[in-house]
Write an enzyme that holds these catalytic residues in place. Structure first.
Site, mmCIF file in Angstrom:
data_model
loop_
_atom_site.group_PDB
_atom_site.id
_atom_site.type_symbol
_atom_site.label_atom_id
_atom_site.label_comp_id
_atom_site.label_asym_id
_atom_site.label_seq_id
_atom_site.Cartn_x
_atom_site.Cartn_y
_atom_site.Cartn_z
ATOM 1 N N HIS A 32 -6.440 -22.203 -51.197
ATOM 2 C CA HIS A 32 -5.726 -21.991 -49.940
ATOM 3 C C HIS A 32 -6.681 -21.398 -48.929
ATOM 4 C CE1 HIS A 32 -2.694 -20.650 -47.071
ATOM 5 N NE2 HIS A 32 -1.907 -21.548 -47.625
ATOM 6 N N GLU B 240 2.308 -25.555 -53.589
ATOM 7 C CA GLU B 240 2.636 -26.940 -53.903
ATOM 8 C C GLU B 240 2.748 -27.217 -55.400
ATOM 9 O OE1 GLU B 240 3.693 -27.961 -51.417
ATOM 10 O OE2 GLU B 240 2.332 -28.533 -49.814
#
Ligand code: ACO
Length: 380
Positions: free
Chosen positions: A262, A321
């Site tokens: 991320h 996700e």
């Protein structure tokens, strides 16, 4: 006086592009604040409609305000015929593309689409938020050659979506799981799709244009498009004992592991914690989901270990996700629709940012650093 141009980090990493009261991502502490509350305070405890009210109005609604919001949003769920024509024309397109095309038509239905006063923005926000699930469900039914199912006014936002997709009322665990998922992804600082929407809004362009642009930004696999590939990855891995060889092979081939890493979080994404619990609850219903969940949890540990070894110092941790894929799969949704289902939750956050940007009323217009040639002459 000549303007000094300071080169910024690639991809604007670490650059503060706006001030916001909507949400804050602390990538070191692994915290997400939404409208003043930590995610773990909200997720599973407030409904999606309450979270949307928090973002649009700055406070959680009281009982009467929530009733009023639901009374206003519910009749907006049905789609105008012009929009349905686009959904039908886009039957073969990926759901996120159909959503983008259909979303653009929704300004046809507003009394004054260019009105960007806060009151008009909030009306547009309700309309977009109400209709996104109907659009995604209608597209899913049409693309599978099934009969359309009209929205039901007596069901919550999440339950109604599952009803329109599957044609039967969902069990309460499923409706609650989707509701928690949408609250979890409702807003997330200055992510790429939110930034795209704010740039559009900063030109005093309208809500529908800004949100349509945000959908385009969300679609990419580096942003919201990852959960479909996460599921493909888990299917491909097949069993936990194959995870190590699989991930080493992918990294050797220079490919990225979806659901990990991320830009802001250098620790585990707090949304992954919330959604792993939701996925765990959901997988109690069907044996197949339980097997997939157990395998995913074991594979996650192996992937983290290998990422640490092969990409030391990059702090690549599980992102939202990874477990999104398991939650949406357990809800019986098709991987191709995952990113569009994500958009159904994020739309409320995008709208809140557009409202905030319109109030701020300052054009976002950065500079670029020219690295091309100079002084070329034509030889004609
Ligand atoms: N798998 C393997 N390597 C990775 C991954 C990954 N998932 N993510 C980053 N890296 C590596 C890069 O290859 C790079 O390695 P290098 O230094 O040897 O060149 C290093 O880590 C840094 O990568 P960047 O691209 O600079 O990191 P950035 O912060 O820009 O990337 C991103 C963030 C795009 C999310 C990235 O981690 C990624 O591609 N993840 C996979 C896709 C994904 O899961 N997307 C969903 C994100 S959550 C969301 O948007 C809702």
């Amino acid at each position: 006086m000549p303007l000094t141009i300071t080169p910024t980090p690639r991809g604007l990493e670490g650059v503060v592009a706006a001030q916001t009261r909507l949400s804050h991502v602390d990538g070191i502490a692994g915290e997400l604040i939404i409208g003043g509350y930590e995610l773990k305070e909200l997720a599973g405890r407030v409904s999606f409609e309450e979270a949307a009210h928090l973002l649009w109005r700055g406070a959680l609604p009281g009982t009467d305000e929530l009733r009023e919001l639901r009374r206003e949003i519910t009749p907006l769920r049905a789609l105008p015929e012009d929009t349905m024509r686009v959904v039908r024309a886009a039957a073969k397109a990926p759901p996120i593309d159909a959503l983008r095309m259909a979303c653009a038509t929704l300004s046809l239905d507003l009394p004054d689409p260019d009105d960007i006063a806060p009151s008009a923005d909030i009306e547009a926000a309700k309309m977009l938020t109400a209709r996104f699930p109907t659009l995604v469900a209608a597209h899913a039914r049409i693309s599978e050659g099934k009969e359309l199912i009209a929205p039901r006014a007596d069901l919550s936002h999440a339950a109604n979506f599952l009803y329109m997709v599957h044609g039967k009322e969902p069990n309460p665990i499923a409706a609650r799981a989707l509701d928690t998922y949408w609250v979890t992804v409702i807003d997330h600082g200055m992510n790429a799709s939110t930034f795209a929407g704010r740039v559009i809004a900063s030109t005093r362009s309208d809500m529908v244009s800004a949100v349509t642009g945000s959908i385009g930004a969300l679609k990419g696999p580096l942003h919201g498009g990852a959960p479909g590939p996460v599921l493909d990855m888990l299917v491909d891995i097949g069993s936990a004992d194959r995870a190590e060889a699989w991930v080493r092979n992918e990294l050797k081939a220079g490919r990225r592991i979806m659901g990990f890493g991320h830009r802001v979080y250098k620790v585990r994404d707090p949304r992954a914690d919330v959604l792993s619990k939701v996925a765990d609850e959901m997988s109690a219903v069907h044996l197949e989901d339980r097997k997939l969940f157990d395998m995913a949890r074991a594979a996650e540990q192996t992937i983290l270990k290998v990422l640490d070894e092969v990409k030391p110092g990059r702090n690549l941790r599980t992102n939202v996700e990874f477990y999104t894929a398991l939650v949406l799969q357990a809800l019986g949704l098709k991987p191709r629709s995952f990113v569009a289902v994500f958009a159904c939750g994020r739309v409320a956050g995008w709208c809140a940012h557009v409202i905030e940007q319109h109030t701020e009323d300052h054009l976002i217009r950065p500079q670029s650093e020219y690295i091309g040639q100079r002084g070329l002459g034509l030889e004609r």
